[in-house]
Design an enzyme around this catalytic site. Structure first.
Site, mmCIF file in Angstrom:
data_model
loop_
_atom_site.group_PDB
_atom_site.id
_atom_site.type_symbol
_atom_site.label_atom_id
_atom_site.label_comp_id
_atom_site.label_asym_id
_atom_site.label_seq_id
_atom_site.Cartn_x
_atom_site.Cartn_y
_atom_site.Cartn_z
ATOM 1 N N HIS A 1 76.853 -7.521 9.743
ATOM 2 C CA HIS A 1 76.297 -8.058 10.984
ATOM 3 C C HIS A 1 76.148 -7.023 12.073
ATOM 4 C CE1 HIS A 1 77.039 -11.921 8.961
ATOM 5 N NE2 HIS A 1 75.844 -12.123 9.472
ATOM 6 N N CYS B 1 64.921 -15.118 4.157
ATOM 7 C CA CYS B 1 65.319 -14.277 5.276
ATOM 8 C C CYS B 1 66.484 -13.417 4.786
ATOM 9 C CB CYS B 1 65.701 -15.101 6.500
ATOM 10 S SG CYS B 1 66.858 -16.416 6.150
HETATM 11 C C1 PEP Z 1 71.692 -14.263 5.063
HETATM 12 O O1 PEP Z 1 72.837 -14.492 4.688
HETATM 13 O O2 PEP Z 1 70.810 -13.802 4.324
HETATM 14 C C2 PEP Z 1 71.300 -14.526 6.450
HETATM 15 C C3 PEP Z 1 70.059 -14.368 6.842
HETATM 16 O O3 PEP Z 1 72.275 -14.904 7.305
HETATM 17 P P1 PEP Z 1 73.315 -13.902 7.954
HETATM 18 O O4 PEP Z 1 72.886 -12.507 7.601
HETATM 19 O O5 PEP Z 1 73.331 -14.135 9.414
HETATM 20 O O6 PEP Z 1 74.597 -14.267 7.287
#
Ligand code: PEP
Ligand code: MG
Length: 772
Positions: free
Chosen positions: A377, A690
């Site tokens: 993150h 995503c």
């Molecule tokens: C994912 O897990 O691919 C996602 C888009 O969510 P995050 O990266 O915020 O966990």
């Protein structure tokens, strides 16, 4: 702790007199003599105070050899002429092991190396201690006598104490002018280059700022050793109490060390060996701060030599613990630190997303992490802020100092520390090329999203911060495919109210205009912590109580968020995405809550969204297998590839050691993507991807070929992905993949790159070589 035996063959007594020696050392530092004279005086003084015949200072040269730089007792014409390699002779042994060595009859020692130019043969006893700074070896200090001697109590410690002070004053330029340091390796001055992972694109040239830096003591020699011991005791007590209260209270510090690390700190803070070493150093006449530094240096030097990764981990823990102790010693508790330079390039071992958001964004131009992984993150936040980031540059922290010039190349994952003029010039050219490319990308913002063989696709933006909304226009994104609502919670010290939340969501809706925006409900937990929600004590947070699990178990927060979203939508359409769904019933329960909130809004006469949709974020293999069961009640699916791949391969996305181990372009992973897409097609439910996978052009091409027509990604990826997809023959790539997906294999990546246009790829898909 690391109490390793020192080689102490029988030696005769010698008076250490450390405190007087330190006082004389302080006076010497104030002398106006030239550097050589001061070093000469210093060796004379050490010999006199320790009752030895010889005292010599060897300093490490950048070439790796150790040069005799000053001596009392050896031949003066050997000074600057005698050079020893690491491991050569007794001095070389000290350098090699970074440990003191005391030998009764040096010429008989197997490592003794005879150097006639020094006139060393009459001297029998030998004591050598490493001169360490920041755990790096900068030289060796020796003491020799003609007669055999017994090692006096504390004698080696005295020399270590002097060596520590020597290292600091040499590095500070107090005793040797910086220009005279040129050939020496006292502080890193050579250019260094690290190849890591290119995690967030862009180029930054700036000044290194070390996150949680190694704090060096300002005052080295104590005025009153008793006072220092008392200060040390108080600070240790405070340190212990602080650790206890972090562990025993029900909240761990925001963005701070984990519980396991704190347990290790507690153990160290009560370790008798460590405390005895600190006290001894203070009794020798060092300030409490300098004592912490000395002991830290010695541990660091030994741990840095360890091959075992676990030992190196301990090194970071000890480093952090020493810094905490130094903060307790700092009466003014000046935690503020120096102001950030305008072009800061932050260098850290690792950093949490919330810690990163604490930095002044207007000054932060780049970020290099020794650890980190592409989908952590902190990387997502850096991308959101448009900050170039290079990860996995292991060892960079050992080579960089605050204030060094640094070039960070987020295109190719390179970190240049103290770059040469040539590299700087090359990068000045690269910077121009990159801004030309950025201008070209900007012109592409209105380019049609259509492949070379006429297949339409949609590129959406992943966002989470207000500052990112302007990227919608800049990139020409089709909408916001993923709005990470938890970012607002992470940057706030208190829980955002419904009104505050609604204001932010409305800003997103307004910025989107006619474009759709998908709001993901709170995805806290894992590495996403907030100051306002209690941190969980969990053995494995990635598999723990996070995201929708929290939302369903404590529905208050989720309900308020849904209320804020309904209000923000006003009369427009509302897309709500529920994260980390692991079983259909979780989605159904979340959907029921949304329906209940819509009903509530209706009952109270609030404006309702023109249309609302509930989306399932597919991030667990379990959900992928149960998807057909859920789809009848699902309005859209977004595949969260970061988490899905983390759980699919059981490889922690935050752990640099395993995060690159498996490839999404493996047949097995791609079969999973294919089957999810097929189920969604059967049920006629729109599906997107995503996560960081979608933002890599080659992966994006493969996803499009597997039938995913909607991809959502960081703003910086939209133009490069669009460019590649515009040149892609989707059908050809689909056919190429079709006959390979059911084969076994580790990855299709190399084969795909080799196939190039035979697999429908445009030429830029295979051109990926670093320039510098
Ligand atoms: C994912 O897990 O691919 C996602 C888009 O969510 P995050 O990266 O915020 O966990
Ligand atoms: Mg996720």
């Amino acid at each position: 702790m690391m109490d390793e035996a020192i080689d102490t063959t029988d030696l005769k007594n010698l008076a250490p007199g450390p405190r007087r020696l330190l006082k004389r050392l302080r006076a010497l530092m104030a002398d106006q003599d030239n550097a050589q004279k001061r070093l000469d005086n210093l060796t004379g003084m050490i010999a006199e105070e320790t009752g030895s015949d010889v005292s010599s200072i060897y300093l490490a040269r950048r070439s790796g050899s150790l040069e005799l730089c000053a001596t009392h007792g050896l031949r003066q014409d050997a000074v600057h002429n005698t050079r020893l390699q690491h491991g050569e002779g007794l001095v070389g042994q000290v350098a090699l092991t970074a440990k003191p060595l005391a030998v009764a009859d040096a010429p008989k020692h197997p490592s003794f190396s005879y150097r006639p130019e020094t006139g060393e043969e009459p001297f029998t006893s030998f004591i050598g201690v490493p001169i360490l700074r920041g755990g790096r070896l900068v030289g060796v200090l020796t003491s020799q006598t003609t007669h055999e001697r017994k090692l006096a109590d504390g004698e080696i410690e005295t020399l270590q104490t002097v060596a520590m002070i020597l290292a600091e004053i040499i590095a500070s330029g107090e005793i040797i002018a910086p220009e005279e340091l040129a050939g020496l390796d006292v502080r890193p001055t050579r250019p260094d280059r690290f190849q890591g992972g290119a995690f967030s694109p862009g180029l930054a040239i700036g000044v290194a700022v070390v996150h949680e830096p190694h704090v060096s003591p300002v005052r080295l020699i104590a005025d009153d050793p008793e006072d220092e011991e008392a200060r040390l005791d108080i600070a240790i007590n405070e340190l212990r109490k602080a650790i206890d209260s972090m562990l025993d209270g029900n909240r761990l510090p925001f963005g701070g060390p984990t519980r396991d690390v704190l347990e290790a700190y507690r153990m160290f803070a009560h370790d008798r060996g460590w405390l005895a070493q600190l006290r001894d150093a203070v009794r020798q006449g060092l300030t409490a701060e300098a004592a912490v530094e000395r002991v830290r240096n010695e541990h660091r030097a030994r741990l840095m030599q360890a091959k075992d990764q676990n030992f190196r981990e301990r090194l970071h823990d000890l480093e952090d613990l020493a810094n905490r102790l130094l903060r307790h010693l700092d009466e003014n508790n000046t935690d503020a630190g120096a102001p950030l330079p305008d072009n800061t390039i932050l260098i850290a071992r690792s950093i949490g997303p919330a810690e990163l958001l604490d930095y002044d964004r207007s000054k932060l131009k780049g970020l290099a992490l020794e650890e980190g992984s592409a989908s952590s993150h902190a990387v997502i936040v850096a991308k959101a802020l448009g900050i170039p980031l290079v990860g996995q540059v292991e060892g960079a922290l050992d080579r960089v100092e605050n204030g060094d010039t640094v070039i960070l190349d987020g295109e190719f994952g390179l970190l240049h520390i103290r770059p040469t003029e040539e590299v700087r010039e090359a990068y000045a050219d690269r910077a121009k090329a990159i801004s030309r490319q950025a201008a070209a990308f900007a012109r592409l913002k209105d380019a049609p999203s259509i492949s070379a063989d006429g297949q339409p696709f949609e590129l959406h933006l992943n966002a989470g911060l207000l500052v990112e909304l302007k990227r919608l226009e800049e990139t020409g994104a089709a909408g916001i495919g993923l709005f990470r609502t938890e970012f607002q919670f992470m940057v706030s010290d208190t829980l955002p109210s419904v009104v505050e939340q609604a204001k932010l969501y409305k800003a997103v809706v307004d910025a989107c205009g006619d474009r759709p925006a998908v709001f993901r409900t709170l995805d806290l937990g894992g590495d996403k912590v907030t100051a306002s929600a209690p941190a969980m004590r969990e053995p494995n947070p990635a598999l723990g109580w996070r995201a929708i699990r929290m939302g369903l178990d404590r529905p208050g927060l989720l309900r308020l968020q849904l209320r804020a979203l309904i209000e923000a939508a006003g009369g427009k359409e509302l897309d709500v995405l529920f994260p980390m769904i692991a079983a259909p019933w979780e989605f159904f329960a979340a959907r029921d809550m949304l329906e209940a909130e819509i009903a509530r809004a209706e009952k109270y006469g609030h404006k309702l969204p023109k249309k609302w949709r509930a989306g399932l974020m597919l991030e667990t293999p379990g959900m992928a297998f149960a998807i057909d069961e859920a789809l009848p009640r699902v309005d859209f699916v977004a595949v969260g590839a970061n988490d899905l791949m983390q759980y699919f391969f059981a490889a922690d996305r935050l752990n640099a050691r395993v995060s690159n181990r498996y490839d999404i372009l493996s047949p097995a992973a791609l079969r999973l993507f294919r089957s999810i897409q097929a189920s969604c097609a059967v049920h006629n439910v729109p599906v997107s991807v995503c996560g960081e996978t979608a933002s890599r052009p080659l992966e994006a091409a493969v996803l499009l070929a597997l039938g995913y027509k909607k991809l959502s990604m960081a703003a910086s990826s939209i133009a490069p992905v669009r460019t590649l997809l515009n040149g892609l023959d989707v059908e050809k790539l689909g056919a190429w993949l079709a006959c390979r997906l059911d084969n076994p294999g580790r990855t299709l990546r190399d084969e795909l790159m080799k196939a190039g246009s035979d697999a429908g790829l445009p030429p830029e898909a295979v051109d990926n070589s670093p320039l510098i």
